[in-house]
Design a protein around this motif. Structure first.
Motif, PDB file in Angstrom:
ATOM      1  N   GLY A  52       0.783  -1.030  -0.094  1.00  0.00           N
ATOM      2  CA  GLY A  52      -0.274   0.006  -0.140  1.00  0.00           C
ATOM      3  C   GLY A  52       0.699   1.108  -0.220  1.00  0.00           C
ATOM      4  O   GLY A  52       0.637   1.833  -0.427  1.00  0.00           O
ATOM      5  N   GLU A  53       1.509   1.485   0.682  1.00  0.00           N
ATOM      6  CA  GLU A  53       2.891   2.219   0.687  1.00  0.00           C
ATOM      7  C   GLU A  53       3.475   2.286  -0.060  1.00  0.00           C
ATOM      8  O   GLU A  53       3.275   3.905  -0.974  1.00  0.00           O
ATOM      9  CB  GLU A  53       3.810   2.258   2.073  1.00  0.00           C
ATOM     10  N   PHE A  54       3.787   1.362  -1.092  1.00  0.00           N
ATOM     11  CA  PHE A  54       4.660   1.787  -2.221  1.00  0.00           C
ATOM     12  C   PHE A  54       3.533   2.345  -3.611  1.00  0.00           C
ATOM     13  O   PHE A  54       4.194   2.882  -4.178  1.00  0.00           O
ATOM     14  CB  PHE A  54       5.123   0.330  -2.766  1.00  0.00           C
ATOM     15  N   SER A  62       5.785   9.477 -10.757  1.00  0.00           N
ATOM     16  CA  SER A  62       5.628   9.241 -12.120  1.00  0.00           C
ATOM     17  C   SER A  62       6.855   7.865 -12.415  1.00  0.00           C
ATOM     18  O   SER A  62       8.059   7.894 -11.677  1.00  0.00           O
ATOM     19  CB  SER A  62       5.813   9.641 -13.712  1.00  0.00           C
ATOM     20  N   PRO A  63       6.003   6.592 -12.255  1.00  0.00           N
ATOM     21  CA  PRO A  63       7.098   5.507 -11.870  1.00  0.00           C
ATOM     22  C   PRO A  63       7.951   5.141 -12.750  1.00  0.00           C
ATOM     23  O   PRO A  63       7.730   5.640 -14.197  1.00  0.00           O
ATOM     24  CB  PRO A  63       6.134   4.130 -11.453  1.00  0.00           C
ATOM     25  N   GLY A 138       3.474  -4.080 -15.576  1.00  0.00           N
ATOM     26  CA  GLY A 138       4.423  -3.218 -16.100  1.00  0.00           C
ATOM     27  C   GLY A 138       5.013  -2.286 -15.650  1.00  0.00           C
ATOM     28  O   GLY A 138       7.025  -2.658 -15.493  1.00  0.00           O
ATOM     29  N   ALA A 139       5.476  -1.596 -14.535  1.00  0.00           N
ATOM     30  CA  ALA A 139       6.123  -0.513 -13.904  1.00  0.00           C
ATOM     31  C   ALA A 139       7.226  -2.140 -12.575  1.00  0.00           C
ATOM     32  O   ALA A 139       6.600  -2.572 -12.270  1.00  0.00           O
ATOM     33  CB  ALA A 139       5.762   0.194 -12.589  1.00  0.00           C
ATOM     34  N   ASN A 144      12.129   0.764  -8.448  1.00  0.00           N
ATOM     35  CA  ASN A 144      11.216   1.549  -8.009  1.00  0.00           C
ATOM     36  C   ASN A 144      10.917   1.881  -6.742  1.00  0.00           C
ATOM     37  O   ASN A 144      11.414   2.820  -5.877  1.00  0.00           O
ATOM     38  CB  ASN A 144       9.578   2.174  -8.397  1.00  0.00           C
ATOM     39  N   LEU A 145      10.979   0.515  -5.453  1.00  0.00           N
ATOM     40  CA  LEU A 145      11.178   1.024  -4.043  1.00  0.00           C
ATOM     41  C   LEU A 145      12.082   1.364  -4.134  1.00  0.00           C
ATOM     42  O   LEU A 145      12.246   2.001  -2.921  1.00  0.00           O
ATOM     43  CB  LEU A 145      11.272  -0.607  -3.533  1.00  0.00           C
TER      44      LEU A 145
END
Length: 179
Positions: A52-54, A62-63, A138-139, A144-145
């Motif tokens: 949820g946080e992520f 934008s990722p 996709g992302a 991203n993390l």
């Protein structure tokens, strides 16, 4: 006259309590259905909260996509040092590979890895997050993390996707601040 130490303690006890009736033994049958296997509910909850946080982080910015370059520099870092990092000219002193980790595991691993890097006074480390080509939706999740986590840390001076020979956009070189 008899002394108290001559008497049997068990006989004294029985005389003191008097007549007793033994309790009936009740036999309880085993449960008809076996108990369910225990679940790691707290771990599941932590994983859910991390997702949820992520997701919130991804919504707010934008990722990065699989081929995108991850890049960040604190304003107080001289541009020349950042250029050296981008070219991979710093010697990597330790490496963390996140392939196969969940979001919650990856976050914990990155945090622990950076704590240990500081304990060893490393200046430059590599974190391999993968390109995220297998990600659902996709992302690239781990990429991203790592990008978001590193931006939030005061001990990170800069980071940049590694040069092609060192992992390319599937890894990031991190320049750490001295204590």
């Amino acid at each position: 006259m008899s002394h108290p130490e001559d008497e049997d303690p068990a006989a004294l006890f029985r005389a003191a309590i008097g007549e007793v009736t033994p309790l009936r033994k009740v036999v309880t049958p085993p449960p008809a259905t076996p108990r369910p296997k225990p679940r790691a509910r707290m771990a599941e909850q932590d994983e859910q909260e991390a997702r949820g946080e992520f997701a919130r982080l991804l919504r707010d910015s934008s990722p990065l996509e699989a081929g995108d370059t991850a890049s960040y520099r604190r304003e107080n870092l001289p541009p020349r040092m950042f250029q050296r990092l981008k070219r991979g000219q710093y010697s990597v002193q330790d490496e963390l590979d996140l392939h196969g980790a969940t979001v919650a595991q990856a976050e914990a691993l990155v945090r622990q890895f950076l704590v240990e890097a500081h304990a060893h006074e490393y200046g430059c480390v590599r974190i391999i997050h993968g390109k995220g080509l297998q990600s659902d939706g996709g992302a690239p999740v781990l990429k991203n993390l790592v990008d978001r986590l590193l931006r939030l840390r005061n001990d990170v001076l800069a980071f940049h996707s590694a040069p092609a020979g060192q992992g390319g956009t599937g890894a990031v070189l991190v320049l750490l601040a001295n204590r």
